[in-house]
Structures are given as C-alpha cells and as structure tokens.
Write a protein that holds these residues in place. Sequence first.
Motif, PDB file in Angstrom:
ATOM      1  N   SER A  30       7.568 -70.675 -39.545  1.00 50.76           N
ATOM      2  CA  SER A  30       7.753 -69.616 -40.001  1.00 50.76           C
ATOM      3  C   SER A  30       6.438 -69.630 -39.641  1.00 50.76           C
ATOM      4  O   SER A  30       5.651 -67.698 -39.357  1.00 50.76           O
ATOM      5  CB  SER A  30       6.854 -69.741 -41.382  1.00 50.76           C
ATOM      6  OG  SER A  30       6.826 -71.058 -41.458  1.00 50.76           O
ATOM      7  N   ALA A  31       5.068 -69.754 -39.227  1.00 53.48           N
ATOM      8  CA  ALA A  31       3.816 -69.325 -38.527  1.00 53.48           C
ATOM      9  C   ALA A  31       3.423 -70.552 -37.914  1.00 53.48           C
ATOM     10  O   ALA A  31       2.049 -70.349 -36.994  1.00 53.48           O
ATOM     11  CB  ALA A  31       3.153 -70.305 -40.093  1.00 53.48           C
ATOM     12  N   GLU A  32       4.513 -70.933 -37.177  1.00 53.26           N
ATOM     13  CA  GLU A  32       3.847 -72.296 -35.965  1.00 53.26           C
ATOM     14  C   GLU A  32       4.810 -72.459 -35.239  1.00 53.26           C
ATOM     15  O   GLU A  32       6.270 -71.582 -35.397  1.00 53.26           O
ATOM     16  CB  GLU A  32       3.304 -73.615 -36.672  1.00 53.26           C
ATOM     17  CG  GLU A  32       4.020 -73.938 -37.426  1.00 53.26           C
ATOM     18  CD  GLU A  32       3.700 -75.084 -37.935  1.00 53.26           C
ATOM     19  OE1 GLU A  32       2.512 -75.234 -38.106  1.00 53.26           O
ATOM     20  OE2 GLU A  32       4.085 -76.151 -38.011  1.00 53.26           O
TER      21      GLU A  32
ATOM     22  N   LEU B 240       1.624 -74.633 -32.236  1.00 53.16           N
ATOM     23  CA  LEU B 240       0.587 -73.976 -31.781  1.00 53.16           C
ATOM     24  C   LEU B 240       0.941 -73.414 -32.770  1.00 53.16           C
ATOM     25  O   LEU B 240       1.846 -73.026 -33.829  1.00 53.16           O
ATOM     26  CB  LEU B 240       1.099 -73.191 -31.189  1.00 53.16           C
ATOM     27  CG  LEU B 240       0.894 -74.736 -29.495  1.00 53.16           C
ATOM     28  CD1 LEU B 240       1.146 -73.776 -28.622  1.00 53.16           C
ATOM     29  CD2 LEU B 240      -0.961 -74.492 -29.150  1.00 53.16           C
ATOM     30  N   PRO B 241      -0.320 -72.147 -33.663  1.00 59.30           N
ATOM     31  CA  PRO B 241       0.117 -71.315 -34.564  1.00 59.30           C
ATOM     32  C   PRO B 241       0.197 -70.658 -33.792  1.00 59.30           C
ATOM     33  O   PRO B 241      -0.050 -70.109 -32.784  1.00 59.30           O
ATOM     34  CB  PRO B 241      -1.205 -71.118 -34.549  1.00 59.30           C
ATOM     35  CG  PRO B 241      -2.617 -71.699 -33.755  1.00 59.30           C
ATOM     36  CD  PRO B 241      -1.347 -72.415 -33.002  1.00 59.30           C
ATOM     37  N   ALA B 242       1.478 -69.426 -34.595  1.00 56.68           N
ATOM     38  CA  ALA B 242       2.252 -68.160 -33.959  1.00 56.68           C
ATOM     39  C   ALA B 242       1.225 -67.195 -33.857  1.00 56.68           C
ATOM     40  O   ALA B 242       1.525 -66.529 -32.630  1.00 56.68           O
ATOM     41  CB  ALA B 242       3.970 -67.768 -35.011  1.00 56.68           C
ATOM     42  N   ALA B 243       0.348 -66.831 -34.083  1.00 60.29           N
ATOM     43  CA  ALA B 243      -0.769 -66.207 -34.022  1.00 60.29           C
ATOM     44  C   ALA B 243      -2.084 -66.309 -33.864  1.00 60.29           C
ATOM     45  O   ALA B 243      -2.850 -67.672 -34.410  1.00 60.29           O
ATOM     46  CB  ALA B 243      -0.696 -65.278 -35.501  1.00 60.29           C
TER      47      ALA B 243
ATOM     48  N   CYS C  25       5.917 -64.007 -29.721  1.00 51.82           N
ATOM     49  CA  CYS C  25       4.413 -64.882 -29.609  1.00 51.82           C
ATOM     50  C   CYS C  25       3.201 -63.620 -29.122  1.00 51.82           C
ATOM     51  O   CYS C  25       3.934 -63.516 -28.043  1.00 51.82           O
ATOM     52  CB  CYS C  25       4.496 -66.043 -30.078  1.00 51.82           C
ATOM     53  SG  CYS C  25       5.847 -66.667 -30.273  1.00 51.82           S
ATOM     54  N   SER C  26       1.981 -64.844 -29.989  1.00 51.62           N
ATOM     55  CA  SER C  26       1.116 -64.178 -28.656  1.00 51.62           C
ATOM     56  C   SER C  26       1.239 -64.613 -27.262  1.00 51.62           C
ATOM     57  O   SER C  26       1.243 -65.493 -26.865  1.00 51.62           O
ATOM     58  CB  SER C  26      -0.284 -64.086 -29.618  1.00 51.62           C
ATOM     59  OG  SER C  26      -0.312 -65.327 -29.139  1.00 51.62           O
ATOM     60  N   ALA C  27       0.747 -63.641 -26.228  1.00 52.19           N
ATOM     61  CA  ALA C  27       0.737 -64.373 -24.946  1.00 52.19           C
ATOM     62  C   ALA C  27      -0.314 -65.698 -24.542  1.00 52.19           C
ATOM     63  O   ALA C  27       0.904 -66.447 -23.843  1.00 52.19           O
ATOM     64  CB  ALA C  27       0.197 -62.972 -23.904  1.00 52.19           C
ATOM     65  N   GLU C  28      -1.022 -65.807 -25.423  1.00 52.25           N
ATOM     66  CA  GLU C  28      -1.484 -66.715 -25.159  1.00 52.25           C
ATOM     67  C   GLU C  28      -1.159 -68.093 -25.726  1.00 52.25           C
ATOM     68  O   GLU C  28      -0.905 -69.268 -25.077  1.00 52.25           O
ATOM     69  CB  GLU C  28      -2.653 -67.109 -25.904  1.00 52.25           C
ATOM     70  CG  GLU C  28      -3.931 -66.472 -25.425  1.00 52.25           C
ATOM     71  CD  GLU C  28      -5.637 -66.430 -26.082  1.00 52.25           C
ATOM     72  OE1 GLU C  28      -4.851 -66.300 -27.166  1.00 52.25           O
ATOM     73  OE2 GLU C  28      -5.773 -65.615 -25.805  1.00 52.25           O
TER      74      GLU C  28
ATOM     75  N   ALA D 290      18.058 -85.104 -15.634  1.00 46.89           N
ATOM     76  CA  ALA D 290      18.973 -85.056 -16.431  1.00 46.89           C
ATOM     77  C   ALA D 290      18.553 -84.497 -18.036  1.00 46.89           C
ATOM     78  O   ALA D 290      17.580 -85.476 -18.704  1.00 46.89           O
ATOM     79  CB  ALA D 290      19.863 -86.193 -17.204  1.00 46.89           C
ATOM     80  N   VAL D 291      17.810 -83.498 -17.944  1.00 49.69           N
ATOM     81  CA  VAL D 291      17.618 -83.071 -19.290  1.00 49.69           C
ATOM     82  C   VAL D 291      18.428 -82.135 -19.621  1.00 49.69           C
ATOM     83  O   VAL D 291      18.889 -80.846 -19.088  1.00 49.69           O
ATOM     84  CB  VAL D 291      16.089 -82.068 -18.266  1.00 49.69           C
ATOM     85  CG1 VAL D 291      16.393 -80.829 -17.456  1.00 49.69           C
ATOM     86  CG2 VAL D 291      15.581 -81.337 -19.182  1.00 49.69           C
ATOM     87  N   ASP D 292      17.701 -81.826 -21.577  1.00 45.95           N
ATOM     88  CA  ASP D 292      18.617 -80.658 -21.491  1.00 45.95           C
ATOM     89  C   ASP D 292      17.775 -80.110 -22.969  1.00 45.95           C
ATOM     90  O   ASP D 292      16.550 -80.641 -23.215  1.00 45.95           O
ATOM     91  CB  ASP D 292      19.665 -81.426 -22.894  1.00 45.95           C
ATOM     92  CG  ASP D 292      19.096 -82.531 -23.867  1.00 45.95           C
ATOM     93  OD1 ASP D 292      18.406 -82.276 -24.425  1.00 45.95           O
ATOM     94  OD2 ASP D 292      19.118 -84.134 -23.517  1.00 45.95           O
ATOM     95  N   LEU D 293      17.572 -78.818 -23.091  1.00 47.87           N
ATOM     96  CA  LEU D 293      17.514 -77.373 -24.092  1.00 47.87           C
ATOM     97  C   LEU D 293      17.448 -77.359 -25.485  1.00 47.87           C
ATOM     98  O   LEU D 293      18.659 -77.017 -25.150  1.00 47.87           O
ATOM     99  CB  LEU D 293      16.395 -76.774 -22.901  1.00 47.87           C
ATOM    100  CG  LEU D 293      15.926 -75.565 -24.320  1.00 47.87           C
ATOM    101  CD1 LEU D 293      14.452 -75.783 -24.643  1.00 47.87           C
ATOM    102  CD2 LEU D 293      15.900 -74.138 -22.820  1.00 47.87           C
ATOM    103  N   SER D 294      16.861 -77.739 -26.570  1.00 47.76           N
ATOM    104  CA  SER D 294      17.382 -77.284 -27.729  1.00 47.76           C
ATOM    105  C   SER D 294      16.517 -76.489 -28.278  1.00 47.76           C
ATOM    106  O   SER D 294      15.179 -76.626 -28.611  1.00 47.76           O
ATOM    107  CB  SER D 294      17.941 -78.742 -28.818  1.00 47.76           C
ATOM    108  OG  SER D 294      16.540 -79.082 -28.999  1.00 47.76           O
ATOM    109  N   VAL D 295      16.770 -75.417 -28.960  1.00 45.36           N
ATOM    110  CA  VAL D 295      16.477 -73.965 -29.982  1.00 45.36           C
ATOM    111  C   VAL D 295      15.998 -74.386 -30.911  1.00 45.36           C
ATOM    112  O   VAL D 295      17.234 -73.739 -31.493  1.00 45.36           O
ATOM    113  CB  VAL D 295      15.993 -73.361 -28.639  1.00 45.36           C
ATOM    114  CG1 VAL D 295      15.150 -71.629 -29.359  1.00 45.36           C
ATOM    115  CG2 VAL D 295      15.836 -72.737 -27.748  1.00 45.36           C
ATOM    116  N   GLU D 296      15.331 -74.346 -31.504  1.00 46.27           N
ATOM    117  CA  GLU D 296      15.659 -74.252 -33.076  1.00 46.27           C
ATOM    118  C   GLU D 296      14.933 -72.943 -33.440  1.00 46.27           C
ATOM    119  O   GLU D 296      13.757 -72.450 -33.605  1.00 46.27           O
ATOM    120  CB  GLU D 296      15.076 -75.706 -33.601  1.00 46.27           C
ATOM    121  CG  GLU D 296      16.046 -76.721 -33.827  1.00 46.27           C
ATOM    122  CD  GLU D 296      15.043 -78.400 -34.421  1.00 46.27           C
ATOM    123  OE1 GLU D 296      14.806 -77.809 -35.314  1.00 46.27           O
ATOM    124  OE2 GLU D 296      15.560 -79.097 -34.069  1.00 46.27           O
ATOM    125  N   GLY D 297      15.430 -72.600 -34.712  1.00 42.80           N
ATOM    126  CA  GLY D 297      15.152 -71.381 -35.708  1.00 42.80           C
ATOM    127  C   GLY D 297      15.365 -70.129 -34.851  1.00 42.80           C
ATOM    128  O   GLY D 297      16.201 -70.011 -33.766  1.00 42.80           O
TER     129      GLY D 297
END
Length: 437
Positions: free
Chosen positions: A373-375, A433-436, A337-340, A325-332
């Motif tokens: 914004s940056a992460e 994680l940093p976005a870049a 982003c970079s592949a890494e 029983a798993v739910d996924l929520s996405v904010e923003g």
Amino acid sequence: MTTTGDDRTTAMTGPWWWERWRGAALDAGLAVLSAAECGAEGVAFARDAGLPVPVGVGFGVLAGAALLIRRRWPIAVVLISIAITPAQMGVLLTVVGLYTLAASELPRRIIGALAGMSMAGTLVVALVRANQDMAEGSPSIGSEFIPFFAVTAAIGVTAPPVLLGLYVGARRRLVEGMRERADSLERELQLLAERAEERAEWARNEERTRIAREMHDVVAHRVSLMVVHAAALQAVARKDPEKAVRNAALVGDMGRQALTELREMLGVLRTGDGTKAKAEKPAEPPLAAVAFAAAAAASRAVDEDGPCLAELEELVGQSRTAGMAVDLSVEGEARDCSAEVEQTAYRVVQEALTNVHKHAAGAKTHVRLAYRSAEIAMQVENEPPPEADASSDARLPSGGNGLVGMRERVMALGGVFVSGPTDGGGFRVSAVLPAAA
C-alpha cells in the motif's frame, strides 16, 4: 577614535593608564594650568586663614595637580574639588573633574550625587562670599539679588560640564556599540562564508559519491555479463560456431549499452556547447553554485532518463541469457512510483544480480518484487553455487562498494536495507522503499 575589548588593549601605547601619549600630554597641560590657578588663589587663601603664603601656594598647587589622575580616578578628582571649594579655588579643577566624571562609565546615581555635592558647595561658597563682600560695602547690587546670582554661579559652574560629559559618554558608548555590532556582523558574514564553503564541499562530495555509485552499478553489471558471455564464447567457439556468434553479438550489445549509459551519465556534467562557451567566455560562477547546480542537473537527469521497474524483466532476461538460473515473481498490483524510487529499486536488483555473477556463478537466484500500500519491497536471494564453483565467496558478505552503494541509495530515500548470508549457504539482499520518496 575610541576602541573596546581586545582592540583597546592593543591600542594602549601611552604611559601608565593613558591609551595614547596625546592623552597624557593633554592631562599634563590641564594639570599645570589648574595647579597655576590654584596656586595663585592659594595666596588669598593663606592670608585669610592666617597661614604662610608658601603653605597656601603649595596646597593650591598640589590640589590643582590632581587633574593628572582624572582618567584613572575621576571620583577622587571631584572630591578634591569639593574639598577645596570653601577655599575659593579650583574652578578649572571642578569643571574638568565633573566633565570627566560624567563621561565615565560610572553609574548615574554616583555621578548625580557628586554633581549635587559640588553644586551645593559652590552655592554655599557663593552666598558666603557675596555676604562678605556686602558686609565690606563693595557690592553694587541689592541684597535681594544675591541668592539669584549664587544659584546662577553654582549652576553655571556645575551643569555645563556635567551635561557635556554625559553627551560625550553616551556618544562614545554608541560608537563603541556600533563598532561591536559591525565586528559581530563581520564575524557572522565570515561564518556564513565558511558554512557556504562547507555546504559546497559537501555538495561536491555527494555528487562525486553519486556519480561513482552510478558508474559502479552500470559498469559492474554490464562488464560482469560481458565477462560471462566472453567465457562462454571461448568455451563454445570451436564446438558450436553459431552459439559463439550469438554470444559475440550479446557481448557487443552489452558493450554498446554500457557505453550509452556512461555517455548519458557524463553528459549531465557538461555545462553546454564548448564552442559557444569559448566564444562568450562567461565569468566563472561561485564554487558553491557550480556544485549545487551540478548536483541538481545530475539528479534531474537521473530522474528523467534512469531505468524503471518496467525494465526489470529485461534485466532478469539478460542474466538468464548469460546462463544464470533466475526467476522473477511480482506480488501486488503494479503501479507507477516516483522516478527515484523506481530507479533505486532497479539498481538494487541489478547490483544484487551482479554480485551473484561475480561471487556465486551458476547459483539459482530468486528475484521477488512486492507492491504494497505505501511501500515497495524487493528481495534477491541466491542458493549455494554448484560444487564446481565452491571456491566462490558466496558464504561471506561482500562488504565492497556494491553493498555500500545499495545501502546508501535505500537509506537516502528513507528505506530499509538488509543483506547477509542465508542458513542454506546462499546470500540474500532485501530492501523496502517508501512508494513516495
């Protein structure tokens, strides 16, 4: 050939202060010649001084034999030559002594002072002797030329050995300096080679760790789901054949997906076509180059072919299909982003879900992803497992390779990783994680 430092100490094979036997033999020969010269000149000195001839000869032999110590005490040899200059003896002693003094490592002011004293003594003796000869009526030149010949004689006896000694000493120091520089460069090259080997070993270790982490993430997640579906298949095989067929199909699909990912990972380790390599038989590259090339190739393959956040819904769906029983929520607002960064975020969520399958089967799980914004922040938190699965170790942090691998991935990109049990008895994994990268 001259030597310095430890090499000079090692090269000391002669007696006493001589480095070699040939140097001792040379000094002994010069001392014999000088002693013979001074002994012969000591006869005239004894007659002029009113001394017995044996006394003058013995004095000359002792003074001339001082060349035996010219390498150890060059100042003493020059002082002895200056002292016997009034006795009109010791030309060889003076010349060799000044040469040895000028070629030594003594300060220039000392060399100049002693050379000046020797020149002055020779000049005075030449003037006195010329005047004595003139008084006896023996010279065939005029008295006005006496100072010129005295100065010429003093310079001729003093200047050549001093200049030659300075040249030889400077050349010896230059050769020793060049040898020291060559030794220093050799040590630096050896140090660079050792550092290159250390870097190659570090690259190999890093690549082995990365490959082990990738294989752990892929195998652990896929095999965990396969085990869950296999257990469900065993439970419903007789009661619901259609559901058993679906579970069997899911197990087959996940097995094929695991094999595909493993092939992609292992493919980057191959150097090229085997037949072509056997035909050409290229020279084996250096070990460091192989390690760095493998690391670079594997990293490029991971960046290009690895999973991304767009596949996160599919990953969660696989866990739902397995009964979680798993739910996924996405904010923003979702963005690329970079592949890494995307691959690391995907692997963190994947390994966290795998841990829930292994240690908290049946527990409700919440997956949250936030674009800032940056992460990018992600969190996987599971509630306590049902009473039937109370024997699981969900209340304790795993401490295995899964958590270690997640922490290494996040820290490598400069992110923050936190994991641990919750107050309600579940377990939470959080990463930023940093976005870049």
